[in-house]
Structure formats: C-alpha cells, structure tokens
Design a protein around this motif. Sequence first.
Motif, short mmCIF file in Angstrom:
data_model
loop_
_atom_site.label_atom_id
_atom_site.label_comp_id
_atom_site.label_asym_id
_atom_site.label_seq_id
_atom_site.Cartn_x
_atom_site.Cartn_y
_atom_site.Cartn_z
N SER A 261 0.82 -1.31 0.20
CA SER A 261 -0.11 0.13 -0.11
C SER A 261 0.89 1.52 -0.32
N GLY A 262 1.63 1.16 0.26
CA GLY A 262 3.11 2.09 0.46
C GLY A 262 3.05 3.41 1.63
N TRP A 263 1.92 2.55 2.70
CA TRP A 263 1.92 3.07 4.09
C TRP A 263 3.49 3.32 4.58
N GLU A 264 4.16 4.18 5.07
CA GLU A 264 5.32 3.97 5.45
C GLU A 264 5.72 4.71 7.03
N ASN A 265 4.29 4.20 8.14
CA ASN A 265 4.55 4.82 9.32
C ASN A 265 5.26 3.99 10.37
N PHE A 266 4.81 2.93 9.92
CA PHE A 266 5.41 2.04 11.40
C PHE A 266 6.28 2.04 12.10
N ASP A 267 7.68 2.32 11.52
CA ASP A 267 8.82 2.61 12.30
C ASP A 267 8.39 4.00 13.47
N ARG A 268 7.91 5.09 12.59
CA ARG A 268 7.93 6.13 13.65
C ARG A 268 6.68 5.62 14.78
N ASP A 269 5.66 4.56 13.98
CA ASP A 269 4.19 4.75 15.30
C ASP A 269 4.97 3.50 16.22
N ILE A 270 6.11 2.90 16.23
CA ILE A 270 7.06 2.21 16.94
C ILE A 270 7.50 2.94 17.89
N ALA A 271 8.93 4.49 17.08
CA ALA A 271 9.16 4.69 17.99
C ALA A 271 8.55 5.74 19.41
N ASN A 272 7.49 6.15 18.57
CA ASN A 272 6.27 6.47 19.37
C ASN A 272 6.21 6.16 20.81
N LEU A 273 5.57 4.75 20.46
CA LEU A 273 5.00 4.06 21.36
C LEU A 273 6.16 3.87 22.47
N TYR A 274 8.00 3.35 22.38
CA TYR A 274 8.38 3.34 23.02
C TYR A 274 8.90 4.44 23.84
N ASP A 281 15.65 4.72 24.64
CA ASP A 281 16.72 3.99 24.01
C ASP A 281 16.85 3.00 22.80
N SER A 282 15.31 2.43 22.72
CA SER A 282 14.60 2.05 21.82
C SER A 282 14.20 3.17 20.76
N ALA A 283 13.78 4.17 21.75
CA ALA A 283 12.90 4.91 20.26
C ALA A 283 14.46 5.98 19.66
N MET A 284 15.32 6.00 19.78
CA MET A 284 16.02 6.77 19.88
C MET A 284 17.03 5.28 18.43
N ALA A 285 17.03 4.10 18.59
CA ALA A 285 18.03 3.50 17.88
C ALA A 285 17.05 3.39 16.26
N ILE A 286 15.50 3.21 16.65
CA ILE A 286 14.50 3.04 15.50
C ILE A 286 14.75 4.94 14.80
N ALA A 287 14.94 5.52 15.48
CA ALA A 287 14.57 7.28 15.24
C ALA A 287 15.65 7.14 14.45
N ASN A 288 17.01 6.78 14.37
CA ASN A 288 18.27 7.17 13.05
C ASN A 288 18.05 6.52 12.00
N ARG A 289 16.94 5.45 12.12
CA ARG A 289 17.36 4.81 10.88
C ARG A 289 15.35 5.09 9.69
N ILE A 290 14.90 6.70 10.61
CA ILE A 290 13.99 6.80 9.92
C ILE A 290 14.35 8.23 8.71
N ASP A 291 13.77 8.16 7.98
CA ASP A 291 14.55 9.49 7.04
C ASP A 291 13.66 10.79 7.60
N ASP A 292 13.80 11.76 7.49
CA ASP A 292 12.90 13.26 7.41
C ASP A 292 11.93 13.05 6.95
N PHE A 293 11.19 13.83 7.17
CA PHE A 293 9.03 13.97 6.57
C PHE A 293 9.36 15.06 7.13
N VAL A 294 8.08 15.51 6.10
CA VAL A 294 7.28 16.70 6.38
C VAL A 294 5.76 16.10 6.84
#
Length: 739
Positions: A261-274, A281-294
């Motif tokens: 479907s092209g939905w690309e928010n899963f890493d962001r949702d998991i990091a916010n849940l952390y 620490d877990s949230a930061m590990a995920i944030a480092n691999r997320i591309d910044d977007f508007v």
Amino acid sequence: MKKYILIATLLFGCFLRATSQVVPSIVTDSINLFTAIKTVEHLKDNAKVDMLNSIAARTTFILSHETRLAIGYKYATEALQEAKQLNYKAGIARALLTLSATSFYPSMNMPGDTALKHGYFLKAFEIAQEINNHELLGWCYYGISGMPSYTKNNTNIIITYYNKAIDNFLIAKDTLFAAQVTAELGYTYSVMGDYEHAFDYARKSLDLAKKSGTDFSLSWKQYNVQAALSDIAGLYTTAGDYETAMNYILENERYGKENKSGWENFDRDIANLYCSMGRYDSAMAIANRIDDFVPIGIFPGKSALLGEIYLNGTKEYDKAIKEFTRVRDTVLLHLSDTVYSTAQWLIKIGRAYDGKKNYTTALRFMQDGLKLLEEKNNRPLMMDGYKAISTVYHHLGRNAEAYDYLLKQNAIKDSIQSKQFLLRIYNSKKEAEDAMKESRIGLLNKDNKIKEQQLKQQATVKNFLIAVFIAFVFIGVFVYRNLRLKRKNEMMRRERAEDELKVHQLENEKKQSELKQQAAELEMQALRAQMNPHFIFNCLSSINKFILKNETEAASDYLTRFSRLIRMVLINSQKSLITLEDELEMLRLYLDMERLRFKNSFEYNILFKNTVDAGAIYLPPLLLQPFCENAIWHGLMHKEGQGVLDIAMMMEDNILNCTITDNGVGRKRAAELNSKSAEKEKSLGLKITAGRLKLLNRNNGAQTSYTIEDLYDEKGNAAGTKAIVQIKYKNSVEEYISN
C-alpha cells in the motif's frame, strides 16, 4: 489519442511525485481512472454525466495535488453543463459538490475559488434534499461538518452532522466513505477526551473499511483500513496497554506489506510507542534509521520524535528546542489549522526551557500554546499544557497560580480518564485478537489457493523421474511428521496433566485466601461494632449531665447535634471506607458538641497545610475522633483557662499526615487526675482504634500508624500532647477492595 496519452502521463507523473514508489493500488486506481476517461466519449445522457462526475470526484478526492484538482475541475464543469441541458438534478448536485471542493485551494487561480460565494454547495444541498438522494446528502452533511460558518466550531453540532453523513452513506450502501467519516468522528471524540466513543468509532471504521468495495478507489480503501488500525493502536497506547498497541502496529505493517500500500509510518509509530513506554534508547535506535519528512496532520516526523527523546529521555534541552522549533516552522508551511500545527510544539518548547530553568521564556511559550488549545477545546492537549504551566509557576514561586492550573488539569483529567473506558478497551482485546486471527486465516487461505494453482500449472512439465522422487520425499516427510506428532502429543498430554495439577493447587490456595479474608473482615466489623456503643455511651452521658443540671436549652441543642451526628455514625460505620470529607464533617459535629458541653472552654481549628482533596481520599470511619476525644477528656478537660485543639492535615508522598495538638495538662497529670475519678473508660476508644489500625495494616498492606508525644514549655512544664496519625489512604473504594 494524444489527449488520452497526455492525461495518462500527467496522472502517472503526479502519482510518482506523491509517493516514493508506485504501489499496486495506485496503479490500479490510475488504470481505472484512465479507462473511465477513455470510455466517457462513448456514453450519452445521464450515463455520460455520471461518468464525468465519477472522473471529477476521483481526481479531486483521491488525489490531492493541485494539478490533478485542475483535471477534476475540468470534468466537473463539463458534467454540470451536460446535466443542466438534461435537467438531471442528481448530476447537477454531484458536479456542484465537486466544484465546491476546489474552493479550498485558492492558489489554483481558477473560478472555483469563489464556488462557495456563488452558492455551489448550498445549491447542491438543496437539490439533494429535494430528490432525497442519500449519497448526496451524506456528502453534504460531511461538507457542513467542516464549515465553521455553519457549525460555529461547536463540537456537538459537528458530531450531529457527522452522524447524519454516516447514516446517509450507509443507507446508500457507500461503506467506503461511511468508514472515512466514522474515522473522523472517532478522532473528534478523541480530541474531546471521550475515549469510549473514540474507541467504538475507530473499531466501527475498521469494520466498514474492510467491508467496503474498491470500485471508487482501491488505495483509499487500504488507507482507511490502515488509518483505523493506527487510530486503535493510539487508543490502546492512551489506555496504557502497550502490548496490544504494538500488536495493532505490527498488524498494520503486515497489512501494508501484503497489499503493497505504500504506508510508511510503522517505524515512527513503534518509536513513539517506545517513548510512551519510557524506552527512549529503543526509540532513538529506530529514529536513527527514519528518513526525515514533513509532518502530516498532527503526526510528527523524525524531528518531533528526536525532540521527544531529548526532552524526556536524555534531558538535552537545547537539542529538544532545536528539533521542536524545526517541526513548528515546517508544519506552518503545510497546515492551515494553527492549533494542530503549532500549539503542542509551543508547549513542548516551553517544557524544554523549563528544563533549562529559563522559566520566563518557558511561561511565554506555554501561554501562547494554551491560548490556541483553549480556542479549539482540545482537552487532552489542554490537560498536558495545564500540568506543564503549573510546574513553571511553581518553579517561579507563584504557587497560587500553580495551584489554579493544577486544579484545571485535574478537572480535565477526571472528565476524560474514564475507568469504564479502560475496562471496555481491555475486554475488547480478545475480540480484536480473534478478528486479527480470522483475517490472517483468510489471507493464508487466499495464498494457499494461489500456490495450489501454480503447482498445478508446473505439474504438467514435470517428468516421471521427478514425480517419483517427489513421491519418496513426501513419504519421508509423512513418516517424519507422524513420528514428530506422536512425540508432540505425548509432550502435550504431560503438560496438560501438569497444568491441571497446578490449576487444582491454585484453586485450593484461592479458597484458603478467601476464607482468611472473610475472617479478617468479620473481625474488622466486630471492632467497628464495638466503636459505636462506646461512642454513643459518651454522647448520652454528656446529654444526661445537661438534664441533671436543668440546662434544658443546652440539652436540646446538644440533642439536636447528637441526632445529626448519630445518623452519620450509623450510616458510615457500615462502610469499610468513607471519604476524608465525611470523616471531618462527623468530627466537626462531635467537637461542637463537646465545646457546648464544656461551655466553650476550648476552641478547635482544622487546617490544611497543603493541597488535600478531601473528596478523593478514603479512610476507615471514626478514625480521627478517638484521638480528639482523648485530647479533650484527658488534656483540655482539666486545663485552667482557654484550651486549644489544632487538627492539621498535610499530604506527603501519598501519605496523609494528621497532627492533633492540644495545650492541655499532659498525659502524666491526666493520669494522676483520672486515677482519682471515674473517667478511666475514656481510653477505650483509643484502644479500639489501635486494634482497628493493626487489623487494617495486616489485611490490606496499609501503612497506617500513630504516635502520641508529650509537649513541654521552655521551663520543662507540661504544655499538652501531640498525636500524629499517618494514613496510607486509598484513592477509591475499588482500590481498597482490589487489595
């Protein structure tokens, strides 16, 4: 032909700019739209108008890019002209609604800018009501819900129009847009802090989205399904059920990958849940691999996620301010609603300045953010804002203002944090898990059918030797699986027997625990029953003294107060716990009676040294009265001159400290005087109270205790006594019972 090639190129080009990859659903929608454009020239009359309106709606509603809106405007205008020639009212109304939608994009520089001013929407609504077309009525009510000129930003009115839109869409069997409006209604309830309704509508939206067809748009169906899954995950996060929230996020990810479907928010949702779980620490590990977007809507991108981690996790406040400021400035370029684009980031920037101890700057940012939130009555964000600004005022030493904002926070907190919602959301976990399992089984069955068909096609090209080889392999696998299943069944039988034995042991332990609890409760009831006759005896003795002295008015006044007091005693003594407010009311009645009896020879004061919510604190009834009675009868009764009894309440580390101080003769002198009188019975109440406290601590793990100290003046003479009662109170009767 050149016209079709040009339109197709334009549509696919816009799709490629709207997403980083062309997903199957977008390709399908593009093909369907191109087919409709190619077909429209072969249609006539009403059928042609309907197709023109369908093309306009798809390019306008599904695709948000302004170039595609221009295409929608072109076909809607053509549909309106054709429908007017045919006097086709439904076609006219549909075209007017599409043209009205283009008025929200003034930068297109087309006549659609003034669509609302020219009455496009009102005319469409009038026609929809005239012909009673439920699909059109659904669109009209949905449109009205977003117009402040009609709703006056009144949430109840907006909800009413949302419900009307849903009802009309369902009557028209348009489940796709019924799901869309249902999701928006659930979000509206979430902003109000009404999480029960928000949860109900989120689940309803998910159900409708899954049932909806793909005639209008396959990509929009998938978006509604995934948006509903994301909303439900957010509500479980709000309820503190992080495990279920994570399951919904993973279910959303699985659905998106299987449908591409092209939905690309899963890493962001998991990091916010952390972040919500405090696992920064877990949230930061995920944030480092997320591309910044508007950021889209109120959902933050990488900068907001990093800001949250710096603010609450690593306490790097300068970095937090930098990230939150970047988010605020970025979303202001993309969103028109200043509440959701700036308010929450202003509050967060203020919190970061508070962490830096720059309280004046923090206060300025928070006040700006709160002003925006209060305009739209976003209750959850207002609650967080009130808490933050209360902390800043406290740091500034302005405790009166800090207390006012703390009261505002608690008022909203009490209204939105419904225990019934938490109970319902946990009870629904099993239903949701069952639904997910059914969904997985359906997808697996579908995959199995596809694989079976492929195997049948491949079987035609296999030779005899390969077939014999596969047969031997299957035989070997069959034998191996049989042996493995036998071992597994034996292991399961052993585990089942062990589980049954454990269940029996747990049941026996539970029965013994229940019997102990019943015995302890009976013992506690017996002590409370002893307290009532003791208390009544003392009160009746006082009334008798007035009668014997022929002081009829005093006796009458005393008897009136006694009747009120005895009613409260009899009612409250049947309860295991009562509020501190009720306890103090009984205590005041008792002290007024004693003052009347001793002819106002003493005065009393009940003070609160800090914030004490007497209506939210529960404690056993008649817990404080024996200490006051002991101070009066043994201390103040024998004092020459005016006596003073001070009762001070103070909260400290979830413990209610009650200090009862008198300026009487002291315990040593009281013992000498009592040994010569008949007042020895007066200590009975304190003995019973000691037994009650001991039993209460033993049964419920409470930390309730008391001490009595002698007070002396500078010359070493007795100056009274001080009783200190420390009560580990309960916030509710349910909490007491659960222990």
